[in-house]
Scaffold this motif. Structure first.
Motif, PDB file in Angstrom:
ATOM      1  N   GLU A  28       0.841  -1.185   0.000  1.00 44.49           N
ATOM      2  CA  GLU A  28       0.000   0.000   0.000  1.00 44.49           C
ATOM      3  C   GLU A  28       0.878   1.236   0.000  1.00 44.49           C
ATOM      4  OE1 GLU A  28      -2.278  -0.260   3.613  1.00 44.49           O
ATOM      5  OE2 GLU A  28      -0.733   0.743   4.763  1.00 44.49           O
ATOM      6  N   GLU A  56     -10.052   2.351 -10.487  1.00 42.59           N
ATOM      7  CA  GLU A  56     -10.957   2.254  -9.341  1.00 42.59           C
ATOM      8  C   GLU A  56     -11.039   3.639  -8.720  1.00 42.59           C
ATOM      9  OE1 GLU A  56     -12.740  -0.332  -8.348  1.00 42.59           O
ATOM     10  OE2 GLU A  56     -11.846  -1.739  -9.765  1.00 42.59           O
ATOM     11  N   VAL A  58     -13.002   6.023  -5.334  1.00 47.67           N
ATOM     12  CA  VAL A  58     -13.758   6.066  -4.096  1.00 47.67           C
ATOM     13  C   VAL A  58     -14.001   7.535  -3.768  1.00 47.67           C
ATOM     14  CG1 VAL A  58     -11.704   5.992  -2.632  1.00 47.67           C
ATOM     15  CG2 VAL A  58     -13.884   5.217  -1.709  1.00 47.67           C
ATOM     16  N   VAL A  71      -3.758   3.850  -1.515  1.00 46.72           N
ATOM     17  CA  VAL A  71      -4.098   2.916  -2.585  1.00 46.72           C
ATOM     18  C   VAL A  71      -3.314   1.647  -2.314  1.00 46.72           C
ATOM     19  CG1 VAL A  71      -4.038   2.417  -5.045  1.00 46.72           C
ATOM     20  CG2 VAL A  71      -4.574   4.723  -4.264  1.00 46.72           C
ATOM     21  N   GLU A  72      -4.022   0.538  -2.320  1.00 45.52           N
ATOM     22  CA  GLU A  72      -3.403  -0.764  -2.088  1.00 45.52           C
ATOM     23  C   GLU A  72      -3.540  -1.609  -3.346  1.00 45.52           C
ATOM     24  OE1 GLU A  72      -4.215  -4.727   0.645  1.00 45.52           O
ATOM     25  OE2 GLU A  72      -5.010  -2.799   1.285  1.00 45.52           O
ATOM     26  N   THR A  74      -3.855  -5.418  -4.029  1.00 41.22           N
ATOM     27  CA  THR A  74      -4.048  -6.669  -3.307  1.00 41.22           C
ATOM     28  C   THR A  74      -3.098  -7.731  -3.846  1.00 41.22           C
ATOM     29  OG1 THR A  74      -5.783  -7.445  -4.797  1.00 41.22           O
ATOM     30  CG2 THR A  74      -6.481  -6.110  -2.893  1.00 41.22           C
ATOM     31  N   GLU A  78      -5.389  -6.555  -7.650  1.00 39.27           N
ATOM     32  CA  GLU A  78      -6.513  -5.630  -7.755  1.00 39.27           C
ATOM     33  C   GLU A  78      -6.186  -4.307  -7.062  1.00 39.27           C
ATOM     34  OE1 GLU A  78      -9.519  -6.300  -9.336  1.00 39.27           O
ATOM     35  OE2 GLU A  78      -8.552  -8.143  -9.995  1.00 39.27           O
ATOM     36  N   TYR A  80      -7.206  -1.108  -4.788  1.00 38.33           N
ATOM     37  CA  TYR A  80      -8.117  -0.882  -3.686  1.00 38.33           C
ATOM     38  C   TYR A  80      -7.808   0.481  -3.067  1.00 38.33           C
ATOM     39  CZ  TYR A  80     -10.451  -1.536   0.806  1.00 38.33           C
ATOM     40  OH  TYR A  80     -11.254  -1.386   1.907  1.00 38.33           O
ATOM     41  N   TYR A  82      -8.599   3.573  -0.570  1.00 32.47           N
ATOM     42  CA  TYR A  82      -9.365   3.740   0.675  1.00 32.47           C
ATOM     43  C   TYR A  82      -8.770   4.909   1.457  1.00 32.47           C
ATOM     44  CZ  TYR A  82      -5.531   1.255   2.984  1.00 32.47           C
ATOM     45  OH  TYR A  82      -4.311   0.877   3.456  1.00 32.47           O
TER      46      TYR A  82
END
Length: 86
Positions: A28, A56, A58, A71-72, A74, A78, A80, A82
């Motif tokens: 991350e 992506e 948010v 930002v991660e 995975t 992917e 992710y 947050y």
């Protein structure tokens, strides 16, 4: 893996942060502290991350506790995005 990130303040449609980061799968990266935008009360920010032909996003809301945007990637590759609140 290279991630491109944009953070937009919704109230003004202003881009408050743009950057590119190298993040390993399973890793991350802190990309922005919403307190830097000096929000007036609760404001909304949209965070968009792009890597490997995927995008992506948010939408976050600030509060009295401003947090970092992350930002991660995975373990399966992917994106992710947050954010953290206190």
């Amino acid at each position: 893996m290279r991630i491109n990130v944009t953070v937009v303040r919704e109230a003004t449609n202003e881009t408050v942060h743009e950057g590119s980061y190298d993040v390993a799968a399973g890793g991350e990266q802190a990309i922005y502290d919403t307190a830097e935008a000096d929000p007036d009360g609760i404001e909304r920010f949209t965070v968009e991350a792009t890597a490997l032909n995927a995008t992506e996003s948010v939408t976050i809301e600030t509060s009295k506790c401003h947090g970092n945007v992350y930002v991660e990637i995975t373990a399966d590759g992917e994106l992710y995005p947050y954010y953290a609140i206190c």
